[in-house]
Motif scaffolding. Sequence first.
Motif, PDB file in Angstrom:
ATOM      1  N   VAL A   1      34.404   5.194 -29.171  1.00  0.00           N
ATOM      2  CA  VAL A   1      35.172   4.040 -29.650  1.00  0.00           C
ATOM      3  C   VAL A   1      35.901   4.382 -30.943  1.00  0.00           C
ATOM      4  O   VAL A   1      37.083   4.055 -31.130  1.00  0.00           O
ATOM      5  N   GLU A   2      35.214   5.068 -31.857  1.00  0.00           N
ATOM      6  CA  GLU A   2      35.839   5.444 -33.128  1.00  0.00           C
ATOM      7  C   GLU A   2      37.012   6.400 -32.906  1.00  0.00           C
ATOM      8  O   GLU A   2      38.069   6.290 -33.535  1.00  0.00           O
TER       9      GLU A   2
ATOM     10  N   VAL B   1      34.584  -3.828 -35.086  1.00  0.00           N
ATOM     11  CA  VAL B   1      33.698  -3.068 -34.180  1.00  0.00           C
ATOM     12  C   VAL B   1      32.275  -3.551 -34.383  1.00  0.00           C
ATOM     13  O   VAL B   1      31.782  -3.574 -35.524  1.00  0.00           O
TER      14      VAL B   1
ATOM     15  N   VAL C   1      41.033  -5.341 -36.649  1.00  0.00           N
ATOM     16  CA  VAL C   1      40.162  -4.703 -35.647  1.00  0.00           C
ATOM     17  C   VAL C   1      38.733  -4.760 -36.161  1.00  0.00           C
ATOM     18  O   VAL C   1      38.464  -4.368 -37.319  1.00  0.00           O
TER      19      VAL C   1
ATOM     20  N   SER D   1      38.856   6.601 -30.201  1.00  0.00           N
ATOM     21  CA  SER D   1      39.947   5.821 -29.616  1.00  0.00           C
ATOM     22  C   SER D   1      40.703   5.056 -30.692  1.00  0.00           C
ATOM     23  O   SER D   1      41.938   4.952 -30.666  1.00  0.00           O
ATOM     24  N   LEU D   2      39.962   4.504 -31.666  1.00  0.00           N
ATOM     25  CA  LEU D   2      40.617   3.791 -32.764  1.00  0.00           C
ATOM     26  C   LEU D   2      41.465   4.738 -33.598  1.00  0.00           C
ATOM     27  O   LEU D   2      42.597   4.417 -33.995  1.00  0.00           O
ATOM     28  N   GLU D   3      40.912   5.915 -33.870  1.00  0.00           N
ATOM     29  CA  GLU D   3      41.634   6.868 -34.712  1.00  0.00           C
ATOM     30  C   GLU D   3      42.887   7.389 -34.010  1.00  0.00           C
ATOM     31  O   GLU D   3      43.902   7.652 -34.646  1.00  0.00           O
TER      32      GLU D   3
ATOM     33  N   GLY E   1      42.427  -1.346 -24.998  1.00  0.00           N
ATOM     34  CA  GLY E   1      42.788  -1.850 -26.322  1.00  0.00           C
ATOM     35  C   GLY E   1      44.275  -2.134 -26.448  1.00  0.00           C
ATOM     36  O   GLY E   1      44.692  -3.163 -27.012  1.00  0.00           O
TER      37      GLY E   1
ATOM     38  N   ILE F   1      41.300   3.280 -24.856  1.00  0.00           N
ATOM     39  CA  ILE F   1      42.625   3.133 -25.464  1.00  0.00           C
ATOM     40  C   ILE F   1      43.507   2.220 -24.617  1.00  0.00           C
ATOM     41  O   ILE F   1      44.217   1.337 -25.136  1.00  0.00           O
TER      42      ILE F   1
ATOM     43  N   LEU G   1      44.660   3.111 -31.485  1.00  0.00           N
ATOM     44  CA  LEU G   1      44.455   1.670 -31.536  1.00  0.00           C
ATOM     45  C   LEU G   1      44.575   1.121 -32.953  1.00  0.00           C
ATOM     46  O   LEU G   1      45.221   0.084 -33.192  1.00  0.00           O
ATOM     47  N   ARG G   2      43.924   1.768 -33.929  1.00  0.00           N
ATOM     48  CA  ARG G   2      43.928   1.223 -35.287  1.00  0.00           C
ATOM     49  C   ARG G   2      45.351   1.217 -35.853  1.00  0.00           C
ATOM     50  O   ARG G   2      45.785   0.256 -36.504  1.00  0.00           O
TER      51      ARG G   2
END
Length: 743
Positions: free
Chosen positions: A582-583, A603, A601, A585-587, A627, A624, A590-591
Motif C-alpha cells: 500500500v505504501e 491509511v 489520503v 502504491s501511494l509513493e 485508488g 493503484i 496515488l499520493r
Amino acid sequence: MVRAAPAPPAPQGAPRRWHQVRRGGFIATLLCLAALLVWGAGEWAEQSERDAQWDNLRRLGEVQALALRGVATRYNYLPFTTAQHPLVRQLLQQPSSQAVRDAANAYLQAVNQHAGSDMLYVMDPQGLTLASSNWDTPNSFVHQNYGNRPYFRDALAGQTGRFYGVGKTTGEPGLFVSAPVVDAGRVIGVVAVKVRMEPISDPWAQLRDPVFVTDERGIVFLGSVPSWLYRTSQPLPTPLVQQLQHNEQYGTGWTPRAVPWTLRPQDDPPGAELRLDGTGGKSYLAFEEKLPDLGWTLTVTADSRVVALARQQAWALATLASGLLVLGALYWQLRERRLAENRLARIELEQRVQERTHALQQAQAFRQSMEDSLLVGMRARDLEGRIVYVNAAMCDMVGYRADELIGQLPPYPYWHPDELDRHWNDSDTVLAGNAFPQGRENRLRHRDGSDVYTMFYTTRLIDGSGQHIGWMSSVVNITAQKRAEEQQQQRETQLQRVQRVITVGEMASTLAHELNQPLAALVNYAAAARALAAQGKIGPLRDSLEALSTQALRAADIVGRIRRWVRQHPESREPCDLSAIVEQSLELLLRAEARRQGIPVRVEQAGAPLSVNADRVLLEQVVINLGLNALQAMQTHQPPPGGHELRLRIAAEDGQALVQVLDRGPGLPPGIAERLFEPFFTTRSDGLGLGLNICRSIIESMGGQLQARNREGGGAVFEIRLPCPPPPRMPPRHDLRHCPHRR
C-alpha cells in the motif's frame, strides 16, 4: 397364422389302461430301488474311505511325533554335561579374564561341533553371554543379554529350561535347552544349547497336506505352511500377550493374529475338521497327537476331498449298474411302444407336413414384409464376393434394382470411382476372413451421381447346419450426419478464428491500460529532470533520473507479467507485506495524484503486520488502479459536508487479509454495480472498460476475491480479499507477521 388341427385321439380301452398303470408302477419301483442302491453305495464308500484316512493319519501322527520328540530331546544332556566342566565354573568366577574366555570359547566350539548342535553358550546370573561356540562369527552370542528369556529364568531357578522361539541375535527359530551351573549349592550361571528343528520340519513341506505343531497356548510355531507360523488358534488374554512380547519368543514385532482356518470337532472320534477361511475354502481331516512332555500338540491333516471322491466314484459305479438294470427292464417296453408309435406316426406326419408348409409360407411373408420396412440396408454375399441378396433399403440407397445387383461380382456399380482402391482393399479383407463387426465408413456413388456416406457392419453368414457360406452386411446411411459434422467443423473453425482476434485485442487493451500509469510517471519524472537540469541541481536531478529508471523497469516488468498472465502462465508468488504494498502504491502515483486534486489520503493499518503470497508488482497495480478510480470518481462529484477523502484500510477477517479502498464519490448505482466487472464496460468517455475486469482476474489468479459495494454515508468501497498463509506447525508463540486465526 393357421393353427394345426389336433390329432385324433388314439382309441384306448380298459385293458390298455390297466397295462399302462402296471408298467408305470413297475418303473417307479425299479427307479426307487436303483436310487436306494446308489445312495447306500455312496454312504458305504464314504465311511470306508473316512476310516482308512483316520487310520493313515493316526499312523502318520505317531511317526511324526516320535521323530519330533527325538529331535527335541536329543541334546537334553548337553547343557548339564557342559555345566560340570571346571572351565565353565572358572569362567563364571573370573569373567574378566581374557585367557579364561578364550579357553571357554574354544571348549564350547569343540563340544558343539562334536555334538552337532546349533549353538552352545554360557551366561552369567544377569543373562549376559560370556562365551559361545559361535564367538568368531558375525552373529556371535558373546556380550548378548538373554535375561528376558524363560529358559534362562528357569535354569537360574535351578531347573532345566526348555523354550522354542525366534533367536534375538540371528533371527532364526530354534529350541533352547538350558541347565544351571551350580557351585557350592549356589547357581552361578546358565549353560544353554540351541537346536534347530529344520531336520524334522523341512520334509513336511514335501507332503501334500499341511502338518503343524502348536504350543500350550495354541500358537503355531512349526509347520509346513510358512504363512501359518506364529499365528494363534485361540484367543489369548492380554497379560499373556504382553508376556510373550516381553520374552520376544516369536520375534521383536510379534502381535497376535488368528490362523486362517477353523478347527471343528467331529461327532465321531478320533479327530476334527479343519476348514480354511473364505468362500470355497478347502476342508481337511485333522488328527491331533499330544506331546505332554514337551507341552506341544502335533496336528496332521488329510484332504477331505478324497472321501468325497470315493463317495462320487461309488455313486458312479452304482448308477452305472442301476442304469443297466433299468435299461434292461425298459427295453421290452420300448419295443411295444415303438409298434404303437409307428401307427400314429403316419397320421401325424401328414398333418405336420401341412402345418409346416403353411408355417413356412407365413414366415416367408412376414420376413419379406419386415425386410421391406427396414431403413437399414442389407446385403448378402457368398464366399466369392457375389451378391446373393439385397433388401429394398439397400436398393434405394444406391439407386439400383435388386435384379441389377444380385449376381454381381466386385467391382460393384455403386463403388465410388475416387475410392476404388479402398473398396477393393475392404472387399479383399472381408473375403479373407477379417470382417468389420465394429463398422467401416464408406463413400458410395448413387446411380444419379450423388455421393452417399455409409457405415458397413459385416459379419459371417451361417446356414442352418452351422456352415460359413458368406458375409452379411448391414448398411446405415450417414450422409446427413456427415454433412452436419462438416457444418459443425466449419462453425468451430470460425469460432476459433474469432476467439483469437478477441484474445489479441484483449492483450493489446490490457497492455495499453496497465502501461498508462508507469508512462505517466515517466513523463512527470522526465519533466522534473529537465527542470532540475536547467537549474543545475545535480542531487535532485540524480534522484529524478533514478526514479525515471525505476519506472521504466517497472513498465518492462508489467509487460512481462501481463504476457505470462494472458498466456495463463503461473505468476511469480512471494511473501508480501500488505502495508509495504500500500505504501509503495501511494509513493508511486496515488499520493501525488491526490495532492494534485487536493484530496487527503488516510491509511488505516491492521493491529499486526499482514503477509500474503502474491505477485508484488501486479498487486501494486491493482491497488493503484482502484485508488485512481476512486480519485477520478471524487473529482467529478460535489464534496460531501465532511469533504472528500481517499482511505486505504488494511485488516484481517476470517483467515483472510483485506485491503479496502474507500472514497466519498457518487457510489455505485444498481444498474452499473451489476456490470461493473464486465470487460469493455465503462462510464467514462475516455475509458476502455478493462481496468476492473483485469484487476478481478489478477486477484482471482492469486486465489482471492475483488468485491465492490456502496459505503455508508456516501461513496464506494472496493475490497480485496486474499488468503493468509498457514501458520507454522509448532511455533514457540504466535507469529505476528501472519493473519490471526478465526475467532
